[in-house]
Design a protein around this motif. Structure first.
Motif, PDB file in Angstrom:
ATOM      1  N   GLN A 250       0.835  -1.197   0.000  1.00 31.82           N
ATOM      2  CA  GLN A 250       0.000   0.000   0.000  1.00 31.82           C
ATOM      3  C   GLN A 250       0.873   1.252   0.000  1.00 31.82           C
ATOM      4  OE1 GLN A 250      -1.785  -1.166   3.678  1.00 31.82           O
ATOM      5  NE2 GLN A 250      -3.768  -1.560   2.738  1.00 31.82           N
ATOM      6  N   TYR A 251       0.404   2.277  -0.732  1.00 35.29           N
ATOM      7  CA  TYR A 251       1.166   3.510  -0.857  1.00 35.29           C
ATOM      8  C   TYR A 251       0.219   4.713  -0.786  1.00 35.29           C
ATOM      9  CZ  TYR A 251       4.589   0.182  -2.628  1.00 35.29           C
ATOM     10  OH  TYR A 251       5.439  -0.894  -2.757  1.00 35.29           O
ATOM     11  N   PRO A 252       0.411   5.612   0.174  1.00 36.50           N
ATOM     12  CA  PRO A 252      -0.406   6.827   0.217  1.00 36.50           C
ATOM     13  C   PRO A 252      -0.180   7.677  -1.038  1.00 36.50           C
ATOM     14  CG  PRO A 252       0.703   6.468   2.316  1.00 36.50           C
ATOM     15  CD  PRO A 252       1.309   5.506   1.342  1.00 36.50           C
ATOM     16  N   ILE A 253      -1.260   8.275  -1.527  1.00 31.68           N
ATOM     17  CA  ILE A 253      -1.207   9.103  -2.728  1.00 31.68           C
ATOM     18  C   ILE A 253      -1.516  10.550  -2.362  1.00 31.68           C
ATOM     19  CG2 ILE A 253      -2.134   9.466  -5.049  1.00 31.68           C
ATOM     20  CD1 ILE A 253      -0.590   6.824  -4.636  1.00 31.68           C
ATOM     21  N   TYR A 254      -0.676  11.465  -2.864  1.00 31.50           N
ATOM     22  CA  TYR A 254      -0.827  12.877  -2.545  1.00 31.50           C
ATOM     23  C   TYR A 254      -1.148  13.698  -3.792  1.00 31.50           C
ATOM     24  CZ  TYR A 254       0.683  12.231   2.221  1.00 31.50           C
ATOM     25  OH  TYR A 254       0.741  11.850   3.527  1.00 31.50           O
ATOM     26  N   LYS A 255      -1.990  14.692  -3.574  1.00 33.28           N
ATOM     27  CA  LYS A 255      -2.338  15.637  -4.625  1.00 33.28           C
ATOM     28  C   LYS A 255      -2.370  17.026  -3.993  1.00 33.28           C
ATOM     29  CE  LYS A 255      -5.928  16.782  -8.011  1.00 33.28           C
ATOM     30  NZ  LYS A 255      -7.283  16.454  -8.527  1.00 33.28           N
ATOM     31  N   ASN A 256      -1.580  17.942  -4.559  1.00 37.25           N
ATOM     32  CA  ASN A 256      -1.465  19.293  -3.990  1.00 37.25           C
ATOM     33  C   ASN A 256      -1.111  19.240  -2.505  1.00 37.25           C
ATOM     34  OD1 ASN A 256      -2.200  20.426  -6.486  1.00 37.25           O
ATOM     35  ND2 ASN A 256      -4.391  20.253  -5.979  1.00 37.25           N
ATOM     36  N   LYS A 257      -0.190  18.334  -2.174  1.00 38.13           N
ATOM     37  CA  LYS A 257       0.358  18.184  -0.815  1.00 38.13           C
ATOM     38  C   LYS A 257      -0.652  17.647   0.204  1.00 38.13           C
ATOM     39  CE  LYS A 257       3.913  21.717  -1.409  1.00 38.13           C
ATOM     40  NZ  LYS A 257       4.526  22.949  -0.873  1.00 38.13           N
TER      41      LYS A 257
ATOM     42  N   CYS B 264      -2.973  14.138   1.264  1.00 38.88           N
ATOM     43  CA  CYS B 264      -3.196  12.717   0.987  1.00 38.88           C
ATOM     44  C   CYS B 264      -4.654  12.510   0.591  1.00 38.88           C
ATOM     45  CB  CYS B 264      -2.865  11.879   2.218  1.00 38.88           C
ATOM     46  SG  CYS B 264      -3.039  10.093   1.957  1.00 38.88           S
ATOM     47  N   ILE B 265      -4.835  11.876  -0.560  1.00 38.80           N
ATOM     48  CA  ILE B 265      -6.207  11.680  -1.063  1.00 38.80           C
ATOM     49  C   ILE B 265      -6.633  10.213  -1.041  1.00 38.80           C
ATOM     50  CG2 ILE B 265      -6.135  13.745  -2.489  1.00 38.80           C
ATOM     51  CD1 ILE B 265      -5.581  11.876  -4.898  1.00 38.80           C
ATOM     52  N   GLY B 266      -5.723   9.331  -0.607  1.00 35.07           N
ATOM     53  CA  GLY B 266      -6.096   7.919  -0.542  1.00 35.07           C
ATOM     54  C   GLY B 266      -4.896   6.997  -0.619  1.00 35.07           C
ATOM     55  N   LEU B 267      -5.185   5.732  -0.827  1.00 31.33           N
ATOM     56  CA  LEU B 267      -4.152   4.708  -0.929  1.00 31.33           C
ATOM     57  C   LEU B 267      -4.184   4.055  -2.299  1.00 31.33           C
ATOM     58  CD1 LEU B 267      -4.383   2.635   2.402  1.00 31.33           C
ATOM     59  CD2 LEU B 267      -2.647   4.319   1.806  1.00 31.33           C
ATOM     60  N   LEU B 268      -3.011   3.699  -2.768  1.00 32.72           N
ATOM     61  CA  LEU B 268      -2.894   2.859  -3.959  1.00 32.72           C
ATOM     62  C   LEU B 268      -2.326   1.525  -3.499  1.00 32.72           C
ATOM     63  CD1 LEU B 268      -2.884   2.475  -7.089  1.00 32.72           C
ATOM     64  CD2 LEU B 268      -0.495   3.241  -7.024  1.00 32.72           C
ATOM     65  N   SER B 269      -3.020   0.428  -3.806  1.00 31.18           N
ATOM     66  CA  SER B 269      -2.542  -0.891  -3.414  1.00 31.18           C
ATOM     67  C   SER B 269      -2.070  -1.666  -4.640  1.00 31.18           C
ATOM     68  CB  SER B 269      -3.645  -1.683  -2.697  1.00 31.18           C
ATOM     69  OG  SER B 269      -4.635  -2.101  -3.622  1.00 31.18           O
ATOM     70  N   THR B 270      -1.221  -2.647  -4.389  1.00 26.91           N
ATOM     71  CA  THR B 270      -0.767  -3.491  -5.491  1.00 26.91           C
ATOM     72  C   THR B 270      -1.933  -4.261  -6.096  1.00 26.91           C
ATOM     73  OG1 THR B 270      -0.151  -5.162  -3.838  1.00 26.91           O
ATOM     74  CG2 THR B 270       1.606  -3.720  -4.651  1.00 26.91           C
ATOM     75  N   ASP B 271      -2.935  -4.568  -5.272  1.00 25.68           N
ATOM     76  CA  ASP B 271      -4.140  -5.224  -5.792  1.00 25.68           C
ATOM     77  C   ASP B 271      -4.866  -4.326  -6.785  1.00 25.68           C
ATOM     78  OD1 ASP B 271      -3.718  -7.523  -4.346  1.00 25.68           O
ATOM     79  OD2 ASP B 271      -5.113  -6.999  -2.736  1.00 25.68           O
ATOM     80  N   ASP B 272      -4.866  -3.016  -6.500  1.00 22.15           N
ATOM     81  CA  ASP B 272      -5.485  -2.067  -7.428  1.00 22.15           C
ATOM     82  C   ASP B 272      -4.802  -2.119  -8.793  1.00 22.15           C
ATOM     83  OD1 ASP B 272      -7.195  -1.167  -5.430  1.00 22.15           O
ATOM     84  OD2 ASP B 272      -5.850   0.454  -4.832  1.00 22.15           O
ATOM     85  N   ILE B 273      -3.484  -2.177  -8.759  1.00 24.00           N
ATOM     86  CA  ILE B 273      -2.715  -2.185 -10.003  1.00 24.00           C
ATOM     87  C   ILE B 273      -2.981  -3.459 -10.794  1.00 24.00           C
ATOM     88  CG2 ILE B 273      -0.386  -2.173 -10.980  1.00 24.00           C
ATOM     89  CD1 ILE B 273       0.470  -0.494  -8.547  1.00 24.00           C
TER      90      ILE B 273
ATOM     91  N   ILE C 281      -6.194   5.040  -9.629  1.00 24.15           N
ATOM     92  CA  ILE C 281      -7.073   5.252  -8.474  1.00 24.15           C
ATOM     93  C   ILE C 281      -8.431   5.834  -8.866  1.00 24.15           C
ATOM     94  CG2 ILE C 281      -5.120   5.499  -6.910  1.00 24.15           C
ATOM     95  CD1 ILE C 281      -5.617   8.497  -6.875  1.00 24.15           C
ATOM     96  N   SER C 282      -8.523   6.414 -10.051  1.00 32.08           N
ATOM     97  CA  SER C 282      -9.814   6.947 -10.490  1.00 32.08           C
ATOM     98  C   SER C 282     -10.762   5.850 -10.950  1.00 32.08           C
ATOM     99  CB  SER C 282      -9.612   7.956 -11.622  1.00 32.08           C
ATOM    100  OG  SER C 282      -9.034   7.332 -12.758  1.00 32.08           O
ATOM    101  N   THR C 283     -10.224   4.638 -11.112  1.00 31.46           N
ATOM    102  CA  THR C 283     -11.070   3.543 -11.607  1.00 31.46           C
ATOM    103  C   THR C 283     -11.321   2.462 -10.567  1.00 31.46           C
ATOM    104  OG1 THR C 283      -9.149   2.316 -12.462  1.00 31.46           O
ATOM    105  CG2 THR C 283     -10.199   3.906 -13.951  1.00 31.46           C
ATOM    106  N   VAL C 284     -10.722   2.595  -9.380  1.00 29.54           N
ATOM    107  CA  VAL C 284     -10.892   1.561  -8.357  1.00 29.54           C
ATOM    108  C   VAL C 284     -11.621   2.140  -7.147  1.00 29.54           C
ATOM    109  CG1 VAL C 284      -8.841   0.308  -9.077  1.00 29.54           C
ATOM    110  CG2 VAL C 284      -8.653   2.071  -7.304  1.00 29.54           C
ATOM    111  N   GLU C 285     -12.157   1.251  -6.355  1.00 32.68           N
ATOM    112  CA  GLU C 285     -12.864   1.670  -5.142  1.00 32.68           C
ATOM    113  C   GLU C 285     -11.873   2.241  -4.135  1.00 32.68           C
ATOM    114  OE1 GLU C 285     -15.838  -0.314  -1.787  1.00 32.68           O
ATOM    115  OE2 GLU C 285     -15.376  -1.370  -3.649  1.00 32.68           O
TER     116      GLU C 285
END
Length: 241
Positions: free
Chosen positions: A132-139, A141-150, A174-178
């Motif tokens: 799992q990896y936290p995702i940042y936008k404009n400094k 955190c907007i969510g997590l990206l997981s290897t399962d998502d990929i 991340i725009s296409t996954v829950e």
């Protein structure tokens, strides 16, 4: 001299036991003050309590012998060994001042920006192997990206067994996954409090994916650590004080 030492051990044991009993009543909060009932219920909610459940059940039997078989003030028919007294005092100390949640967190948190390329993500996954990896936008955190998502995204974008990731960015995934439910807490949060957050979310049918620890609990601060439910399940508590 021997009688004074024995009395001191018994008294110390009883004080530590009572401290643990009070802590269980404050944490478990049910309409039943019996020690073992509180212990069992607390162990179901808190891994920290579960770690000491077996020992504390034995100490409850010893406590009953010490207290109920007492014949006169200052005289205990059963005397605990010094190692038992030291151990129950350690448990009382752990319960009264549990470690910071940061002590069990994964502290090397790898983050990505919303616009980072998937190629860069793959390089990091290969190096660190995190799930799992936290995702940042404009400094923020907007969510997590997981290897399962990929993996899920790749399986949905296969063309003749090939996936072209040349121009794919993190936001494409991340725009296409829950989204994954996450919470932010400050670095002063203790382990009991983190467990209670997971418990409360679960009762509300929202299973947290992770808790991210920052300086003050803000999603715009640099992550200091990340805790998943597995970290709590596998909790091996060590007294740091």
């Amino acid at each position: 001299m021997k009688h004074t030492m024995n009395y001191t051990l018994s008294e110390r044991f009883e004080v530590a036991f009572n401290q643990i009993h009070e802590m269980l009543k404050n944490k478990v909060k049910i309409n039943d003050d019996r020690f073992v009932v509180l212990l069992d219920r607390g162990a179901n909610r808190h891994q920290l309590i579960a770690n000491y459940q077996k020992d504390l059940k034995q100490y409850a039997k010893l406590r009953n012998a010490i207290v109920h078989d007492k014949r006169e003030l200052g005289f205990y028919i059963a005397e605990p060994h010094s190692e038992i007294v030291e151990h129950i005092e350690m448990i009382a100390k752990v319960f009264s001042r549990p470690n910071y949640a940061l002590s069990i967190a994964t502290k090397e948190v790898i983050c990505f920006d919303y616009e980072d390329s998937l190629q860069e993500v793959f390089k990091v996954i290969k190096e660190y192997g995190y799930a799992q990896y936290p995702i940042y936008k404009n400094k923020e955190c907007i969510g997590l990206l997981s290897t399962d998502d990929i993996v899920r995204w790749m399986s949905e974008n296969l063309i003749n067994t090939i996936v072209d990731i040349t121009d794919i960015r993190v936001f494409d995934i991340i725009s296409t996954v829950e989204s994954h439910p996450i919470e932010f807490v400050s670095k002063t949060m203790d382990i009991f409090s983190v467990e209670e957050i997971y418990e409360e979310k679960h009762k509300n049918t929202l299973d947290l994916e992770a808790i991210i620890i920052t300086e003050n609990g803000s999603n715009s601060e640099r992550p200091l650590g990340i805790i998943t439910a597995w970290d709590l399940i596998e909790l091996d508590y060590q007294d740091e004080n």
